[in-house]
Design an enzyme around this catalytic site. Structure first.
Site, PDB file in Angstrom:
ATOM      1  CG  ASN A 113      45.397  41.028  -9.095  1.00  0.00           C
ATOM      2  OD1 ASN A 113      45.496  39.933  -9.645  1.00  0.00           O
ATOM      3  ND2 ASN A 113      45.967  41.285  -7.932  1.00  0.00           N
TER       4      ASN A 113
ATOM      5  CG  HIS B  75      50.454  39.320 -10.344  1.00  0.00           C
ATOM      6  ND1 HIS B  75      49.293  38.947 -10.989  1.00  0.00           N
ATOM      7  CD2 HIS B  75      50.090  39.717  -9.093  1.00  0.00           C
ATOM      8  CE1 HIS B  75      48.285  39.099 -10.160  1.00  0.00           C
ATOM      9  NE2 HIS B  75      48.729  39.562  -9.019  1.00  0.00           N
TER      10      HIS B  75
ATOM     11  CB  CYS C  75      48.868  36.613  -7.685  1.00  0.00           C
ATOM     12  SG  CYS C  75      47.274  37.215  -7.108  1.00  0.00           S
TER      13      CYS C  75
HETATM   14  N1  COA Z   1      38.763  54.809  -3.100  1.00  0.00           N
HETATM   15  C1  COA Z   1      39.039  55.910  -2.417  1.00  0.00           C
HETATM   16  N2  COA Z   1      39.806  55.928  -1.304  1.00  0.00           N
HETATM   17  C2  COA Z   1      40.307  54.762  -0.903  1.00  0.00           C
HETATM   18  C3  COA Z   1      40.061  53.549  -1.580  1.00  0.00           C
HETATM   19  C4  COA Z   1      39.247  53.605  -2.714  1.00  0.00           C
HETATM   20  N3  COA Z   1      38.942  52.527  -3.436  1.00  0.00           N
HETATM   21  N4  COA Z   1      40.703  52.552  -0.944  1.00  0.00           N
HETATM   22  C5  COA Z   1      41.347  53.104   0.095  1.00  0.00           C
HETATM   23  N5  COA Z   1      41.110  54.434   0.125  1.00  0.00           N
HETATM   24  C6  COA Z   1      41.608  55.412   1.095  1.00  0.00           C
HETATM   25  C7  COA Z   1      42.060  54.787   2.372  1.00  0.00           C
HETATM   26  O1  COA Z   1      40.969  54.599   3.249  1.00  0.00           O
HETATM   27  C8  COA Z   1      43.063  55.786   2.878  1.00  0.00           C
HETATM   28  O2  COA Z   1      42.375  56.824   3.487  1.00  0.00           O
HETATM   29  P1  COA Z   1      42.926  57.455   4.866  1.00  0.00           P
HETATM   30  O3  COA Z   1      44.259  58.045   4.504  1.00  0.00           O
HETATM   31  O4  COA Z   1      41.883  58.463   5.209  1.00  0.00           O
HETATM   32  O5  COA Z   1      43.029  56.302   5.812  1.00  0.00           O
HETATM   33  C9  COA Z   1      43.687  56.349   1.623  1.00  0.00           C
HETATM   34  O6  COA Z   1      42.780  56.014   0.554  1.00  0.00           O
HETATM   35  C10 COA Z   1      45.051  55.780   1.311  1.00  0.00           C
HETATM   36  O7  COA Z   1      44.995  54.358   1.482  1.00  0.00           O
HETATM   37  P2  COA Z   1      46.252  53.451   1.242  1.00  0.00           P
HETATM   38  O8  COA Z   1      45.896  52.047   1.603  1.00  0.00           O
HETATM   39  O9  COA Z   1      47.468  54.062   1.876  1.00  0.00           O
HETATM   40  O10 COA Z   1      46.409  53.596  -0.343  1.00  0.00           O
HETATM   41  P3  COA Z   1      47.556  53.049  -1.228  1.00  0.00           P
HETATM   42  O11 COA Z   1      48.180  54.176  -1.963  1.00  0.00           O
HETATM   43  O12 COA Z   1      48.452  52.098  -0.483  1.00  0.00           O
HETATM   44  O13 COA Z   1      46.744  52.199  -2.305  1.00  0.00           O
HETATM   45  C11 COA Z   1      46.273  49.914  -2.800  1.00  0.00           C
HETATM   46  C12 COA Z   1      45.985  51.082  -1.890  1.00  0.00           C
HETATM   47  C13 COA Z   1      45.427  48.729  -2.353  1.00  0.00           C
HETATM   48  C14 COA Z   1      45.884  50.306  -4.223  1.00  0.00           C
HETATM   49  C15 COA Z   1      47.802  49.568  -2.739  1.00  0.00           C
HETATM   50  O14 COA Z   1      48.205  49.480  -1.407  1.00  0.00           O
HETATM   51  C16 COA Z   1      48.122  48.291  -3.437  1.00  0.00           C
HETATM   52  O15 COA Z   1      47.987  48.175  -4.642  1.00  0.00           O
HETATM   53  N6  COA Z   1      48.632  47.303  -2.668  1.00  0.00           N
HETATM   54  C17 COA Z   1      48.935  46.002  -3.233  1.00  0.00           C
HETATM   55  C18 COA Z   1      47.669  45.191  -3.280  1.00  0.00           C
HETATM   56  C19 COA Z   1      47.787  44.018  -4.186  1.00  0.00           C
HETATM   57  O16 COA Z   1      48.395  44.093  -5.216  1.00  0.00           O
HETATM   58  N7  COA Z   1      47.135  42.917  -3.821  1.00  0.00           N
HETATM   59  C20 COA Z   1      47.122  41.741  -4.595  1.00  0.00           C
HETATM   60  C21 COA Z   1      48.471  41.134  -4.639  1.00  0.00           C
HETATM   61  S1  COA Z   1      48.474  39.768  -5.646  1.00  0.00           S
END
Ligand code: COA
Length: 328
Positions: free
Chosen positions: A284, A254, A113
């Site tokens: 993304n 990004h 990215c």
């Molecule tokens: N729908 C519903 N629930 C979901 C889910 C979805 N699509 N994905 C995860 N969950 C759940 C998890 O299982 C977790 O449940 P639990 O508490 O029972 O374990 C809960 O939601 C919270 O998960 P968490 O990973 O802490 O959520 P978050 O607030 O960190 O959001 C992302 C997750 C992926 C959106 C976030 O971490 C993110 O954007 N990270 C950066 C990723 C990125 O940008 N990658 C590419 C970089 S170039």
């Protein structure tokens, strides 16, 4: 002519098919509200089986070349930033052929990215040293081909698209400052790894053959990395360019997560009204996300010639980078 670069044209393209949060809720256990509040995403565009990365890139490239007021034959270097080429040998030359840029040399660059930003900076080096005059920089990815569509923690995030800019040698340098960084010790946070099976060839010699596993990601780790490193990289670039937050007209990040963009803006004390975001529509799109967002903002008149843009890309590697440039 002096040894500076001007960014004189942009263009973008995205597949027609739109996958909504409601569609995703039919595929994995998720819902529109969760996705929207955690990421800011609503739609993402998905390449049809008949569409290719090269075709999307060629459309974006032709638009950028037309805006720059030159013709494909004037292009002398093409850099394609992608992690998802149509061909493992690279797709830049295919695009060269599609647009008829027969005077150019073309190659791929992979930095996930951060790819578009790294490619833009690479282009500037060839222009500054006088080697090339008109460089086409493309950021394109078809992440939908490599996503694990059964993994709700990652499949909701990604979409497909292509964006391009034309950089030309100019008297004044519009790329005011930049920085590129990587940290291999965090490589495990985000991967699209090769996975193979042993293939014995003859006695004592075994090769391996395979494909690539779908994307695997530690979302929380990537999130923490982005909100720490992106403001730092932009602050350094602002310092190098002798600029303060008030001098920045637009923040072009990004498009990984709206919450990441908001947190970065807050940390830099840049008002959120200056964030260029199209994440709701495209999700993304990896290397395509920065030029896609730039192109929309230039074409709808938000970004005007002379505006100062602070850009930052970040992602797998881990890699990240920043660039401050003036548009036009
Ligand atoms: N729908 C519903 N629930 C979901 C889910 C979805 N699509 N994905 C995860 N969950 C759940 C998890 O299982 C977790 O449940 P639990 O508490 O029972 O374990 C809960 O939601 C919270 O998960 P968490 O990973 O802490 O959520 P978050 O607030 O960190 O959001 C992302 C997750 C992926 C959106 C976030 O971490 C993110 O954007 N990270 C950066 C990723 C990125 O940008 N990658 C590419 C970089 S170039």
């Amino acid at each position: 002519m002096g040894a500076g670069i001007a960014i004189t044209g942009c263009g973008s393209a995205a597949p027609e098919s739109i996958l909504t949060n409601h569609h995703l809720a039919q595929m994995v256990e998720t819902d529109d509200e969760w996705i929207n509040t955690r990421t800011g995403m609503k739609n993402r565009h998905i390449a049809a089986p008949t569409e290719s990365l090269s075709q999307l890139s060629a459309i974006a490239a032709n638009k950028a070349i037309a805006m720059a007021g030159i013709s494909p034959i004037d292009i002398d270097l093409i850099i394609l930033a992608t992690s998802t080429p149509d061909d493992m040998f690279g797709s830049a030359c295919k695009i060269q052929g599609l647009i008829g840029a027969s005077s150019a040399v073309a190659f791929d660059l992979t930095a996930a990215c951060s790819g578009f930003l790294f490619a833009l900076i690479t282009a500037s080096q060839f222009i500054n040293t006088g080697v090339h005059q008109n460089v086409l920089v493309i950021g394109a990815d078809v992440m939908s081909r490599w996503v694990d569509w059964s993994d709700r923690t990652s499949c909701i995030l990604f979409g497909d698209g292509a964006g391009a800019v034309v950089c030309q040698r100019a008297r004044e340098n519009s790329l005011l400052s930049f920085g590129m960084y990587s940290n291999g010790s965090q490589n495990d946070s985000l991967n699209l790894n090769y996975h193979g099976q042993d293939k014995p060839l003859v006695d004592g010699i075994t090769a391996q053959q395979g494909s690539y596993n779908p994307i695997s990601m530690n979302g929380r780790e990537v999130y923490r990395f982005a909100v720490a490193k992106v403001p730092e990289a932009i602050s350094k670039a602002m310092f190098q360019a002798n600029l303060t937050a008030d001098d920045i007209d637009w923040l072009l990040l990004h498009q990984a997560n709206q919450r990441i963009m908001d947190a970065v803006a807050k940390r830099l004390k840049i008002p959120s009204s200056k964030i260029l975001s199209n994440i709701a529509e495209y999700g993304n799109t990896s290397a395509a996300s920065i030029p896609l967002a730039l192109d929309a903002a230039v074409r709808d008149g938000r970004v005007k010639p002379g505006d100062t843009i602070a850009a930052s890309g970040f992602g797998a590697g881990l890699t990240w980078g920043s660039a401050i440039f003036k548009w036009g």
